[in-house]
Design a protein around this motif. Structure first.
Motif, PDB file in Angstrom:
ATOM      1  N   ALA A 170       0.827  -1.207   0.000  1.00  0.00           N
ATOM      2  CA  ALA A 170       0.000   0.000   0.000  1.00  0.00           C
ATOM      3  C   ALA A 170       0.860   1.255   0.000  1.00  0.00           C
ATOM      4  O   ALA A 170       0.553   2.240  -0.694  1.00  0.00           O
ATOM      5  CB  ALA A 170      -0.925  -0.015   1.221  1.00  0.00           C
ATOM      6  N   THR A 205       0.857   4.213  -3.371  1.00  0.00           N
ATOM      7  CA  THR A 205      -0.006   5.358  -3.061  1.00  0.00           C
ATOM      8  C   THR A 205       0.854   6.594  -2.852  1.00  0.00           C
ATOM      9  O   THR A 205       2.073   6.505  -2.645  1.00  0.00           O
ATOM     10  CB  THR A 205      -0.843   5.099  -1.788  1.00  0.00           C
ATOM     11  N   ILE A 210      -4.312   5.408   4.538  1.00  0.00           N
ATOM     12  CA  ILE A 210      -4.247   3.946   4.486  1.00  0.00           C
ATOM     13  C   ILE A 210      -4.920   3.415   5.752  1.00  0.00           C
ATOM     14  O   ILE A 210      -4.613   3.843   6.855  1.00  0.00           O
ATOM     15  CB  ILE A 210      -2.790   3.448   4.398  1.00  0.00           C
ATOM     16  N   THR A 270      -6.503  -1.148   3.392  1.00  0.00           N
ATOM     17  CA  THR A 270      -7.205  -0.442   2.312  1.00  0.00           C
ATOM     18  C   THR A 270      -6.430   0.806   1.924  1.00  0.00           C
ATOM     19  O   THR A 270      -5.946   1.541   2.789  1.00  0.00           O
ATOM     20  CB  THR A 270      -8.622  -0.053   2.752  1.00  0.00           C
ATOM     21  N   ASN A 271      -6.308   1.029   0.618  1.00  0.00           N
ATOM     22  CA  ASN A 271      -5.644   2.240   0.122  1.00  0.00           C
ATOM     23  C   ASN A 271      -6.394   2.761  -1.091  1.00  0.00           C
ATOM     24  O   ASN A 271      -7.229   2.066  -1.679  1.00  0.00           O
ATOM     25  CB  ASN A 271      -4.177   1.951  -0.211  1.00  0.00           C
TER      26      ASN A 271
END
Length: 325
Positions: free
Chosen positions: A205, A209, A215, A233-234
């Motif tokens: 991640a 990103t 994040i 999750t990103n």
């Protein structure tokens, strides 16, 4: 009387020869599968492991041939995995080695340019860290096939999630980290291996990103509390379905940047850890929440069995087989 004796002796000799001939033919038919097995064994080489024993019938020799074919399948997969492992090690180390050599050469020739020397030193240091990271990943993948790869213990899921989150925030202080949710309960897992897998997802991640992108780390219990789900999750670049399905294949690289080794090696580690826990690795992308990488682990799959549970399980399997018959 002499003639009768001669006739009886002739009949006996003919019968003996006939019996010997029938026995020889029968023995030849019985030993033919064994000769075939020997010929197949002689034909198997390191360059060609595809030869298999033809199986006919359902007798003991046919079952032996089937077992040997399964053994050859395992040997071929193991040999192919080793070759793939070596090739991937070369691929992931060749680029950083070349760039490190270029940086060292730049430092050696830039005596009158301190800024250029500092830039080259940073480049060399970055490539050395990349190679060290690759070697750690390769070591984890090499150990994943060993029986003692995971050492399960009963751990608090909330504490495990908080530790993963704290480690991610500590190692990447310039990122925006959010603890999305924490699972309540306990599970039989190897916390060190789970941390290794989540570290790979966190690193993935961070690599894909921008610094201003948040994040999120989280965990929950699904399937009526039987499965632990952990994720990161990103809001990086969305993945199409084909990319998402192929990410967890061993050593799959999904980066065209010369400065990154790609996602494949790290995500192969994630899948290896999930498989060792009888779980699965997954990815969701394209939704409003961004791209989510995670693992699903059965909470009691690696729990030690109590006395008598193995016998009860075997009895249930036998009963199921009898019902099928």
């Amino acid at each position: 009387m002499n003639r009768q004796v001669v006739v009886l002796v002739g009949i006996a000799m003919a019968g003996l020869l006939l019996t010997a001939g029938i026995g020889w033919l029968a023995a030849g038919r019985i030993l033919q599968p064994i000769r075939t097995m020997r010929e197949v064994a002689d034909s198997v080489t390191a360059q060609d492991l595809s030869t298999r024993i033809p199986v006919h019938g359902r007798d003991d020799l046919s079952q032996l041939a089937h077992t040997l074919n399964n053994m050859l399948d395992r040997v071929e997969r193991a040999y192919g995995s080793q070759q793939h492992f070596v090739l991937e090690a070369q691929q992931h180390l060749r680029g950083p080695l070349s760039r490190t050599a270029q940086a060292i050469e730049t430092m050696a020739t830039a005596d009158e340019n301190p800024a250029e020397r500092r830039r080259a030193a940073k480049q060399a240091n970055r490539q050395i860290r990349s190679m060290r990271r690759t070697l750690v990943d390769l070591d984890l993948l090499a150990q994943s096939d060993k029986p003692n790869f995971v050492k399960p213990q009963r751990v608090s899921l909330k504490q495990l999630t908080v530790e993963v989150y704290a480690d991610a925030a500590e190692n990447n202080p310039n990122r925006q980290w959010n603890l999305e949710s924490t699972a309540n309960g306990e599970a039989w897992v190897d916390p060190a291996r789970i941390a290794d897998a989540m570290h790979q997802v966190v690193r993935n991640a961070v690599d894909h990103t921008d610094p201003q992108d948040p994040i999120r780390v989280g965990s929950t219990l699904t399937d009526q509390g039987k499965t632990l789900s952990m994720w990161v999750t990103n809001h990086g670049i969305p993945l199409n379905q084909e990319q998402a399905e192929g990410l967890f294949e061993e050593y799959r690289t999904n980066s065209e940047s010369e400065d990154e080794s790609g996602m494949g090696l790290g995500l192969a580690v994630v899948r290896a850890v999930a498989d060792a826990h009888n779980g699965s690795a997954w990815v969701e992308s394209g939704g409003p929440s961004g791209t989510r990488f995670g693992i699903d682990i059965p909470v009691d799959a690696l729990a030690p069995r109590k006395a008598g549970e193995d016998e009860q399980l075997a009895e249930e399997v036998h009963e199921s087989m009898r019902e099928e018959r």
